[in-house]
Structure formats: C-alpha cells, structure tokens
Scaffold this active site. Structure first.
Site: not given
Ligand SMILES: [Zn+2]
Ligand SMILES: [Zn+2]
Length: 415
Positions: A393, A317
């Site tokens: 969440e 990367y």
C-alpha cells in the site's frame, strides 16, 4: 516544454488522506464485485463524491459512476479513470482484509478477488477527488471522474462488452479534452512510475478457424481430404506472419493457437477441425496486416489441400496508445511527482486494457504505478490475476499525487 505548475500547496493533502485511502482500499478489497455487479463499490464512490460536493451520475454503463467537479475558473475538461471490477479468482493471500466472497461466474462457483488491483485504483481516485475538491476554487477547468465497471470484460454466451467501451457509447468522452489513468503493478517497486509514448499495451482479437475436409477411413486417406494435416500446415503457416510479414523492428505481434479440436478415433479422418487462438498487435495498420495474412494463409492452404477454411476474427480490445504529444507534455509532471530515478520506460506489454477505448476518442495517457514492496524480486512476485496477487500500500500517495498533478498541470498549460 512547459514547466509543471503542480506545486500548489493543496496537493500536499495527498499525504494527509493516505490513511483514509488505505481504509477504503481494504474495504473494497474485502468486498470485491465482478464486472457489471460493482453495486456496493459504486455506492461507496457515489456517496463519497457527493459528500465532497461533486455532481454525481450513477448507473452509467450499468454500474459506472461519473463525477463532475467544476473548478472556480474556466478551462479544459480533464477526465480521470478508475476501474472497479474484481475477478473470478479465490484469494490465497493471508490478509486481515482477505476476500472470502464467492459468486457464480458463467455457471461455475468461484471465489471473487481483486486480483488485478482495481480496488487500489478506486481508492486512489476517491482520494484524488478529495484533494481536488479541496482546491476547487483554484482549478482552471473541470475534472470528470470516470469510475468504470467491467474493465476485464464480460464474456457470456452471445455477449461481449467492456465498461470503457460502453461508457464511450453513452457519451462520457464527448466534452473531455484529455483522459488519464493508471494501473498498479504487483511486479513494479513502490515509488516508481512507468510509462511509454505511443503504443503501450496490445490490442487483442479472438481467432477462430474451422477447417473443412472430407471424411474418410484412416487407412485410405486418398479417398478424402484430411483437415488434420491441413490444420498442421495452417498452424505452421500462421507462425510465418510474425517471422516474415510483420516489421518486428517497429513493434512485435503475436499469433497463438490455443486450442485445436478434431477427430474421434484412430482410424477415422474427420470431416473438420476447429481451432481457436489469440492475436496481439500494437496498432491499426499492424492489426489489419495480421488479419489479412491469417485469412490468406488459412484459406489458401486449405484450398491447396482440396478443403476449405472459415476464418472468424473478433476484435476485442484495441491497442492502448498513449498520445505522443500529451505524453511529452506530461513528462515533467511525472518526474515532478515521482522524483529523479523513479521514472521508468515501460516495455511493450502484450496484455490489454480497455482504457484504450477512451484513448480512441480523445488524447489519453495511461501509466503504471509501483505496487511491489521495496526491494522485492519481480520474478518471484505473484503476477496479476493469480490467487497470490499482492499489493503493497506504500505507493498510493504517489498515485494520488501524479493524478492530481496531471489535472493541475494540464489545466495550467491548456487554459
Ligand atoms: Zn486485469
Ligand atoms: Zn487491471
């Protein structure tokens, strides 16, 4: 600095579709798919985008999905990215939507889990698509949704690839003016956004060094060239790259030797030693310097011992570098989305992200979104890629809001 104009009423919809986003996320979480196998996830995304009247292209970079939403007014093309792949990790968290999926990974049976939170990225971006499609006529430009496969990379015998890299090779960035992405963080509190300008996450390279000596009896080392002693000197020498060559006040770097193999018996000096490791850097100049010094140190130490070292560095990367101008431009937008006291400056992260491949093409900004429950202790919260990884969440609406704001504000400033 331009004033954010993201207070469009339609964006309030982000809260209205929260329940749907949570439902999508749980569905994806329970049905995780490994890199380049995101078939069910991709279909779910494509069906949803089509239902919103967004143009859809499937099978991009194997299993990727690209959605094009043309706004009612002319303007720039803004790309938003979500990665879709899960990891070969067996989930240990006791959730009603826990993953029990298994797969064969590089010949090994394993559980499959969204242990990096990419399920949340997909669901959030599906929500953003719904918000932005609902205000299509007001949009001053085009939104390009990039649902990419294989962020974690494909490492198979002879094949190394990343979804973002392949998407770039297939031309998805050609017409894009700016690209935005986020990563949920299991150790950052819900409601927070973190980012930094310039280098943010490290570039990663694989290091392989083979030290060749001359085999000899362990009792008469003078009759050979000992690659084990030579390797010990090389490993110590490599550590001076960070301490003596890298300007660590500008950015840190890392050279780690992770494995070393040589020899078979106590009284045989072997012919060769092999070592492998990882290099982490925060920009091209630093990367070039570290590579140059690794080569010089390994080959010259081996030569001084009468042996030889072969150095092989493979670039994986590149560093994730947030475009300074774009980052500055979007600062007020992030603040408007998260609110005073909720925006953090990220530390440099020595992990990596294939979002960097998009950023090498066009200006990009990659931010962190809080996913740890409020009041949690980050030092006691399981990190990414572990069986106990857990995401609260409560931060999804903020994720939707900030991505929607990026689009509307960028378009407003660049029209
Ligand atoms: Zn990951
Ligand atoms: Zn990730």
């Amino acid at each position: 600095m331009a004033k954010p104009n993201s207070d469009l009423k339609s964006i309030k919809k982000a809260t209205a579709i929260e329940d749907k986003v949570i439902e999508w996320r749980r569905d994806i979480h329970q049905n995780p798919e490994l890199g380049n196998n995101e078939i069910r996830t991709a279909k779910m995304v494509a069906d949803h985008l089509r239902s919103l009247g967004i143009d859809v292209q499937e099978g991009v970079a194997v299993t990727g999905v690209v959605g094009i939403l043309k706004g009612g007014k002319p303007g720039p093309v803004v790309a938003l990215r979500a990665d879709m792949d899960a990891l070969p990790v067996t989930e240990r968290v006791d959730l009603p939507f826990k993953s029990t999926v298994t797969a064969t990974y590089n010949g090994q049976e394993t559980g499959v889990m969204h242990a990096c939170g990419h399920d949340t990225h997909v669901a959030i971006l599906m929500g953003v698509a719904e918000v932005l499609a609902g205000m299509k006529n007001e949009l001053q430009g085009t939104v390009k949704f990039l649902f990419q496969p294989a962020e974690e990379g494909i490492y198979q015998e002879g094949v190394t690839s990343w979804g973002a890299k392949q998407m770039v090779e297939e031309g998805v960035m050609k017409d894009v003016d700016a690209v935005f992405g986020l990563h949920i963080g299991s150790q950052m509190e819900v409601g927070k956004i973190g980012y930094r300008s310039g280098p943010a996450l490290a570039g990663v390279d694989n290091l392989e060094i083979t030290v060749h000596g001359t085999q000899a009896h362990g009792a008469s080392p003078w009759s050979g060239v000992d690659p084990i002693v030579t390797s010990a000197q090389i490993i110590s020498g490599l550590q001076t790259i960070i301490s003596r060559n890298v300007n660590i006040t500008a950015a840190p770097a890392i050279v780690t030797v992770g494995a070393i193999h040589g020899g078979i018996r106590h009284n045989i000096i072997p012919e060769k030693v092999e070592m492998i490791g990882t290099i982490r850097t925060f920009g091209d100049d630093q990367q070039n310097l570290v590579h140059k010094r690794v080569n010089e140190i390994a080959t010259n130490i081996a030569e001084s011992a009468g042996g030889k070292a072969d150095v092989n560095i493979t670039k994986l990367y590149p560093a994730t570098v947030n475009d300074p101008e774009l980052t500055e431009l979007m600062g007020p937008t992030i603040l408007a989305a998260a609110g005073e006291g909720n925006v953090l400056t990220n530390p440099l992260i020595t992990g990596a992200e294939d979002f960097s491949f998009f950023q090498r093409e066009k200006p990009g900004l990659f931010i962190s979104l809080g996913g740890m429950k409020k009041g949690g202790d980050p030092t006691k919260t399981p990190s990414h890629h572990t069986p106990d990884f857990y995401i609260d969440e409560g931060g999804f609406v903020l994720g939707m809001r900030v991505l929607s704001y990026f689009v509307v504000d960028y378009m407003g400033m660049k029209k």
